[in-house]
Design an enzyme around this catalytic site. Sequence first.
Site, PDB file in Angstrom:
ATOM      1  N   GLU A   1       0.814  -1.015   0.137  1.00  0.00           N
ATOM      2  CA  GLU A   1      -0.088   0.058  -0.089  1.00  0.00           C
ATOM      3  C   GLU A   1       0.758   1.364  -0.018  1.00  0.00           C
ATOM      4  O   GLU A   1       0.495   2.440   0.671  1.00  0.00           O
ATOM      5  CB  GLU A   1      -0.988   0.021   1.147  1.00  0.00           C
ATOM      6  CG  GLU A   1      -2.041  -1.081   1.098  1.00  0.00           C
ATOM      7  CD  GLU A   1      -2.986  -1.179   2.304  1.00  0.00           C
ATOM      8  OE1 GLU A   1      -3.151  -0.138   3.132  1.00  0.00           O
ATOM      9  OE2 GLU A   1      -4.098  -1.699   2.023  1.00  0.00           O
TER      10      GLU A   1
ATOM     11  N   GLU B   1      -5.832  -8.942   0.034  1.00  0.00           N
ATOM     12  CA  GLU B   1      -6.219  -8.765   1.371  1.00  0.00           C
ATOM     13  C   GLU B   1      -7.670  -8.506   1.231  1.00  0.00           C
ATOM     14  O   GLU B   1      -8.161  -7.569   0.475  1.00  0.00           O
ATOM     15  CB  GLU B   1      -5.943  -7.429   2.295  1.00  0.00           C
ATOM     16  CG  GLU B   1      -4.389  -7.596   2.916  1.00  0.00           C
ATOM     17  CD  GLU B   1      -4.195  -6.115   3.543  1.00  0.00           C
ATOM     18  OE1 GLU B   1      -5.038  -5.570   3.914  1.00  0.00           O
ATOM     19  OE2 GLU B   1      -2.882  -6.052   4.068  1.00  0.00           O
TER      20      GLU B   1
END
Length: 320
Positions: free
Chosen positions: A123, A270
């Site tokens: 991220e 995720e």
Amino acid sequence: MSSFTRTQCFSLATLLLLLTTNLHIADAQIGVCYGMMGNNLPSANEVVALYKSNNIRRMRLYDPNQAALQALRDSGIELILGVPNSDLQSLATNADNARNWVQRNVLNFWPSVRIKYIAVGNEVSPVGGAPTQWMAQYVLPATQNIYQAIRAQGLHDQIKVTTAIDTTLIGNSYPPSQGSFRSDVRSYLDPFIGYLVYAGAPLLVNVYPYFSHIGNPRDVSLSYALFTSPNIVAQDGQYGYQNLFDAMLDAVHAAIDNTKIGYVEVVVSESGWPSDGGSATSYDNARIYLDNLIRHVGRGTPRRPNKPTETYIFAMFDEN
């Protein structure tokens, strides 16, 4: 993982194990993230035994924890091995550091540990005052240095080197066919997508319908986010969307396709639903989301029908 510097509690190991035991998780393209930012966690050997006893055949590890890698030897569990964001600069600026990293964390365990992907950073965003903004310049060179170290060992067909992004890098997501990356991240992402096309590696994406729902509950209904809508909610040309997960994932597929750089697979690195600590959080909502997610991902999306989506649930344990 950095999505959860929030207060919500994103895991219930007992719930997850209940679901996975009932649903023959090996058939469903599902893995589970093994985060370690918690107190009183079981030992790595106990965690690997937990995965095996519940037939969970895939794991995501956020850093090369040596105890976990040792415990994974001869387990048969396929692994996403993470390179922490804090290591990006040293791996990007010195190829010897990357070779040493690969020797220490990959070659020392391969092939008894079935490393499938190396996720170089998680991220990292180049914009918006993100805390990771200064790291963005290092993601591609770090990835390339790790890739070259893997390639030098002839393992580049077995171990794919990539990164994990979140969906904040998508500028337009509706309708999904018009999905596109934000204009201010294209200079960051386009060269990376070019690398992925060259290396034949997938892009890892963290996909959370939960955040879309709580960000706009008026337009994004709870049933749409939880896979429980009885009817198609969004019609996009020939594609009909009954759940938000598919719409978000197909927006990513379209964003990649719309760069015209080349075809890249997407792995959902995720996904999950919080059981406590915020709006729309409950044990039941978490159970419904995970149950439906596990059942659903084997079917593909409207844009990629009959193509199972490899998906990793966040997470095995509650993080602090």
